[in-house]
Enzyme design. Sequence first.
Site, PDB file in Angstrom:
ATOM      1  N   CYS A 249       5.539   0.072  -4.015  1.00  0.00           N
ATOM      2  CA  CYS A 249       6.002   1.068  -4.170  1.00  0.00           C
ATOM      3  C   CYS A 249       7.896   1.968  -5.015  1.00  0.00           C
ATOM      4  O   CYS A 249       7.860   1.113  -5.745  1.00  0.00           O
ATOM      5  CB  CYS A 249       7.367   1.821  -3.058  1.00  0.00           C
ATOM      6  SG  CYS A 249       7.790   3.389  -2.295  1.00  0.00           S
TER       7      CYS A 249
ATOM      8  N   HIS B 238       0.607   4.555   3.140  1.00  0.00           N
ATOM      9  CA  HIS B 238       2.196   4.090   3.165  1.00  0.00           C
ATOM     10  C   HIS B 238       2.526   5.066   2.888  1.00  0.00           C
ATOM     11  O   HIS B 238       3.816   5.694   2.911  1.00  0.00           O
ATOM     12  CB  HIS B 238       1.479   3.366   1.689  1.00  0.00           C
ATOM     13  CG  HIS B 238       2.782   3.433   0.842  1.00  0.00           C
ATOM     14  ND1 HIS B 238       3.386   1.619   0.577  1.00  0.00           N
ATOM     15  CD2 HIS B 238       3.422   3.520  -0.003  1.00  0.00           C
ATOM     16  CE1 HIS B 238       4.391   1.462  -0.545  1.00  0.00           C
ATOM     17  NE2 HIS B 238       4.442   2.990  -0.089  1.00  0.00           N
ATOM     18  N   GLU B 239       1.771   6.479   2.415  1.00  0.00           N
ATOM     19  CA  GLU B 239       2.421   7.429   2.220  1.00  0.00           C
ATOM     20  C   GLU B 239       3.526   9.311   3.161  1.00  0.00           C
ATOM     21  O   GLU B 239       4.275   9.019   3.632  1.00  0.00           O
ATOM     22  CB  GLU B 239       1.668   8.941   1.073  1.00  0.00           C
ATOM     23  CG  GLU B 239       1.222   8.211  -0.641  1.00  0.00           C
ATOM     24  CD  GLU B 239       2.651   7.522  -0.720  1.00  0.00           C
ATOM     25  OE1 GLU B 239       3.976   8.752  -0.812  1.00  0.00           O
ATOM     26  OE2 GLU B 239       2.492   6.780  -1.901  1.00  0.00           O
TER      27      GLU B 239
ATOM     28  N   HIS C 133       6.324   7.391   5.025  1.00  0.00           N
ATOM     29  CA  HIS C 133       7.448   7.609   4.205  1.00  0.00           C
ATOM     30  C   HIS C 133       8.547   8.312   4.615  1.00  0.00           C
ATOM     31  O   HIS C 133       9.323   8.921   4.934  1.00  0.00           O
ATOM     32  CB  HIS C 133       7.366   8.210   2.729  1.00  0.00           C
ATOM     33  CG  HIS C 133       7.077   7.019   1.871  1.00  0.00           C
ATOM     34  ND1 HIS C 133       8.436   6.391   1.237  1.00  0.00           N
ATOM     35  CD2 HIS C 133       6.364   6.119   0.650  1.00  0.00           C
ATOM     36  CE1 HIS C 133       8.589   5.694   0.598  1.00  0.00           C
ATOM     37  NE2 HIS C 133       6.679   5.625   0.177  1.00  0.00           N
TER      38      HIS C 133
END
Length: 166
Positions: A98, A140-141, A144
């Site tokens: 990341c 993953h995004e 966030h």
Amino acid sequence: MAVREILLYPDPRLKAVAEPVAAADPSVDALVQDLIDTMVAAGHSVGVAATQIGDGRRVVVVDVSHSKLGRECNHGLLAMINPEVLEGEGQQSMREGCMSVPDYTGNVTRAESIVVQFLDRDGQERVIRASGFEAVAIQHEIDHLDGYLFLDRVSSLKTDLFRRKR
């Protein structure tokens, strides 16, 4: 537009939950372009979330088409506004890195295949099925946007977290 500075762990803004975008407007399009510019400028990145540049709106960009892991199966550049995973199938464990945690990588288990709904850059609703590395990058995004880093998904910080070699 602009390459933006990436917030680094442990910046508390990375733990904030992003707010949905009420309507696509020129400021959202500018944000999308900044995310694309920031991702491309990093050279090695396959995605970035608005949270990582200090913007609290639910917007991410993902593009795994230039990665050897995602070259075979991808949708190209995805600008995703208010993305939501509708369903996930299977599980896979993959090493993740990341831009907000530049010194470490970690093994994370995520859905192998997902169906995700979002608004595209033109404000059109889209539903796509993604699998493999692209599915991992999207999850993953989206993490966030929900205030999670891959560090929160690593099973064991002792055995599944690795310092990057420089």
